[in-house]
Design an enzyme around this catalytic site. Sequence first.
Site, PDB file in Angstrom:
ATOM      1  N   SER A  14       6.375  -4.680   1.309  1.00 12.31           N
ATOM      2  CA  SER A  14       5.581  -3.572   0.807  1.00 12.31           C
ATOM      3  C   SER A  14       5.827  -2.367   1.709  1.00 12.31           C
ATOM      4  CB  SER A  14       4.099  -3.983   0.830  1.00 12.31           C
ATOM      5  OG  SER A  14       3.280  -2.920   0.422  1.00 12.31           O
ATOM      6  N   LYS A  61       8.667  -3.155  -2.604  1.00 15.15           N
ATOM      7  CA  LYS A  61       7.515  -2.585  -3.310  1.00 15.15           C
ATOM      8  C   LYS A  61       7.190  -1.252  -2.656  1.00 15.15           C
ATOM      9  CE  LYS A  61       2.630  -3.795  -2.920  1.00 15.15           C
ATOM     10  NZ  LYS A  61       1.646  -4.894  -3.056  1.00 15.15           N
ATOM     11  N   LYS A 118       4.623   1.862  -2.322  1.00 18.77           N
ATOM     12  CA  LYS A 118       3.276   2.349  -2.576  1.00 18.77           C
ATOM     13  C   LYS A 118       3.393   3.722  -3.224  1.00 18.77           C
ATOM     14  CE  LYS A 118       0.616  -0.878  -0.753  1.00 18.77           C
ATOM     15  NZ  LYS A 118      -0.418  -1.573  -1.537  1.00 18.77           N
ATOM     16  N   ASP A 132       3.148   0.058  -6.383  1.00 21.87           N
ATOM     17  CA  ASP A 132       1.732  -0.314  -6.287  1.00 21.87           C
ATOM     18  C   ASP A 132       0.900   0.943  -6.075  1.00 21.87           C
ATOM     19  OD1 ASP A 132      -0.737  -1.441  -5.860  1.00 21.87           O
ATOM     20  OD2 ASP A 132      -0.169  -2.587  -4.075  1.00 21.87           O
ATOM     21  N   GLU A 163       1.873  -2.122 -10.182  1.00 25.78           N
ATOM     22  CA  GLU A 163       0.692  -2.854  -9.728  1.00 25.78           C
ATOM     23  C   GLU A 163      -0.531  -1.940  -9.699  1.00 25.78           C
ATOM     24  OE1 GLU A 163       1.613  -4.798  -6.030  1.00 25.78           O
ATOM     25  OE2 GLU A 163      -0.465  -5.260  -5.566  1.00 25.78           O
ATOM     26  N   ASP A 180      -3.974  -6.389  -9.380  1.00 25.63           N
ATOM     27  CA  ASP A 180      -4.281  -6.885  -8.036  1.00 25.63           C
ATOM     28  C   ASP A 180      -5.806  -6.800  -7.882  1.00 25.63           C
ATOM     29  OD1 ASP A 180      -4.853  -7.068  -5.307  1.00 25.63           O
ATOM     30  OD2 ASP A 180      -3.334  -5.675  -4.618  1.00 25.63           O
ATOM     31  N   LYS A 195      -3.967 -13.006  -4.402  1.00 27.56           N
ATOM     32  CA  LYS A 195      -4.287 -12.927  -2.972  1.00 27.56           C
ATOM     33  C   LYS A 195      -5.449 -13.865  -2.725  1.00 27.56           C
ATOM     34  CE  LYS A 195      -3.061  -8.106  -2.149  1.00 27.56           C
ATOM     35  NZ  LYS A 195      -3.626  -6.744  -1.981  1.00 27.56           N
ATOM     36  N   GLY A 215      -0.217  -9.731  -0.226  1.00 31.47           N
ATOM     37  CA  GLY A 215      -0.467  -9.828   1.208  1.00 31.47           C
ATOM     38  C   GLY A 215      -1.544  -8.855   1.627  1.00 31.47           C
TER      39      GLY A 215
HETATM   40  O1  OSB Z   1      -2.460  -3.597  -2.590  1.00 29.13           O
HETATM   41  O2  OSB Z   1      -1.137  -5.142  -2.068  1.00 29.13           O
HETATM   42  C1  OSB Z   1      -1.945  -4.282  -1.728  1.00 29.13           C
HETATM   43  C2  OSB Z   1      -2.129  -4.160   2.067  1.00 29.13           C
HETATM   44  C3  OSB Z   1      -3.494  -3.976   2.246  1.00 29.13           C
HETATM   45  C4  OSB Z   1      -4.304  -3.868   1.149  1.00 29.13           C
HETATM   46  C5  OSB Z   1      -3.762  -3.932  -0.123  1.00 29.13           C
HETATM   47  C6  OSB Z   1      -2.412  -4.131  -0.327  1.00 29.13           C
HETATM   48  C7  OSB Z   1      -1.575  -4.208   0.808  1.00 29.13           C
HETATM   49  C8  OSB Z   1      -0.135  -4.328   0.735  1.00 29.13           C
HETATM   50  C9  OSB Z   1       0.565  -4.954   1.918  1.00 29.13           C
HETATM   51  O3  OSB Z   1       0.544  -3.906  -0.172  1.00 29.13           O
HETATM   52  C10 OSB Z   1       1.012  -6.311   1.615  1.00 29.13           C
HETATM   53  C11 OSB Z   1       1.486  -7.040   2.858  1.00 29.13           C
HETATM   54  O4  OSB Z   1       0.680  -7.687   3.531  1.00 29.13           O
HETATM   55  O5  OSB Z   1       2.681  -6.989   3.133  1.00 29.13           O
HETATM   56 MG    MG Z   2      -1.773  -4.180  -4.444  1.00 30.28          MG
END
Ligand code: OSB
Ligand code: MG
Length: 368
Positions: free
Chosen positions: A135, A161, A163, A189, A214, A239, A263, A291
């Site tokens: 991510s 991924k 953001k 995401d 996402e 999510d 998750k 994650g």
């Molecule tokens: O939306 O997936 C998410 C991290 C913190 C809170 C929400 C998200 C995330 C990530 C990181 O995208 C995922 C990771 O742990 O690598």
């Molecule tokens: Mg997410």
Amino acid sequence: MKFTGFEMRRITLPLVSPFTTSFGTQTERHAIVLRAVSDGADGWGECVALADPVYSPEYIEGAHHVLSTYLLPRLLAAGDITAQQVTPLLHGVVGHRMAKASVEMAVLDAELRATDTSLASYLGATVDRVPSGVSVGIMPTIDDLTHAVGSYLSDGYQRIKLKIKPGWDVEPVSAVREQFGYSFGLQVDANTAYTLSDARQLKKLDAFDLLLIEQPLGEEDIRQHAELARMLDTPICLDESIVSAEAAADAIALKATTVINVKPGRVGGYLEARRIHDIARANGIAVWCGGMLETGIGRAANAALAALPGFTLPGDISASARFYETDITEPIVLEDGFITVPRGPGIGVTPIAAELDRVTTSTQWITA
Ligand code: OSB
Ligand code: MG
């Protein structure tokens, strides 16, 4: 098993670089590490609530409070228990799924260690390694982003991924495809940053052959996600909205999602996560493991979950080094783009006492 007490440690781990999402920037990970102490083996759990209530209503100080005041005393009062009983026992406390998940995880780990069973085989894992995705946060510039993506691709990550948020969506995606091509999985995401009136902008992402988008809309916008799904070619993946197996079943039935990010913390534990996997699989819906910047404890357990047969897309289970210079367990490593599924008893990893001590900011014991 009979549990005599729980050690709750608050830990702070610096991130190797700031991580920015549509809801803010993190520079360190604050978490709770739980140790369940029993008449048999000890078990480890991790609470993945963020420091602030910006991803979901939970936050680490609140999780600490609900654990110490409500959840752990109830569990300790229950006497002899199994991991399967944790969720029903804590049902009287509403919500707080991440806090509950950490308790179930510690109890389950203890139980599995006592019977010399790995979490992977207990959950029904069918593979020995899982493909690893990463991510990638929102960056100050497109150059910073393509530099970061290039380095993750050369590390061997199989899927990227990005953001996104309004103002940082088509341009970064287009830049990454332009520079690195189409030979790897790419997804985005939004962490709820859009509304249905942004559909025309989101539709532009269809041009980049993304695996999925996402959580573009709000956590409670199930119907609007269904409407958006009809307008886009890119699959919608939920999510934040999927807080339980019931929520997953509803979102699938309403055609609001064709992929689910699972998750364990968000849904109240690994057992509920497996239920979501089962429901999705029965409906032909792909799942992948999300994650929450886990330490080695949660990262190892996530790898076990992601080894179930319905996890057909790479998860956000990257190497420890993606976030941390030094992990509190032996580091989780990337090998040829995969993470090895731990096969030792329980979650298969144990915190290194000196490393755990080094990052612990406070310790509290809750005893029977
Ligand atoms: O939306 O997936 C998410 C991290 C913190 C809170 C929400 C998200 C995330 C990530 C990181 O995208 C995922 C990771 O742990 O690598
Ligand atoms: Mg997410």
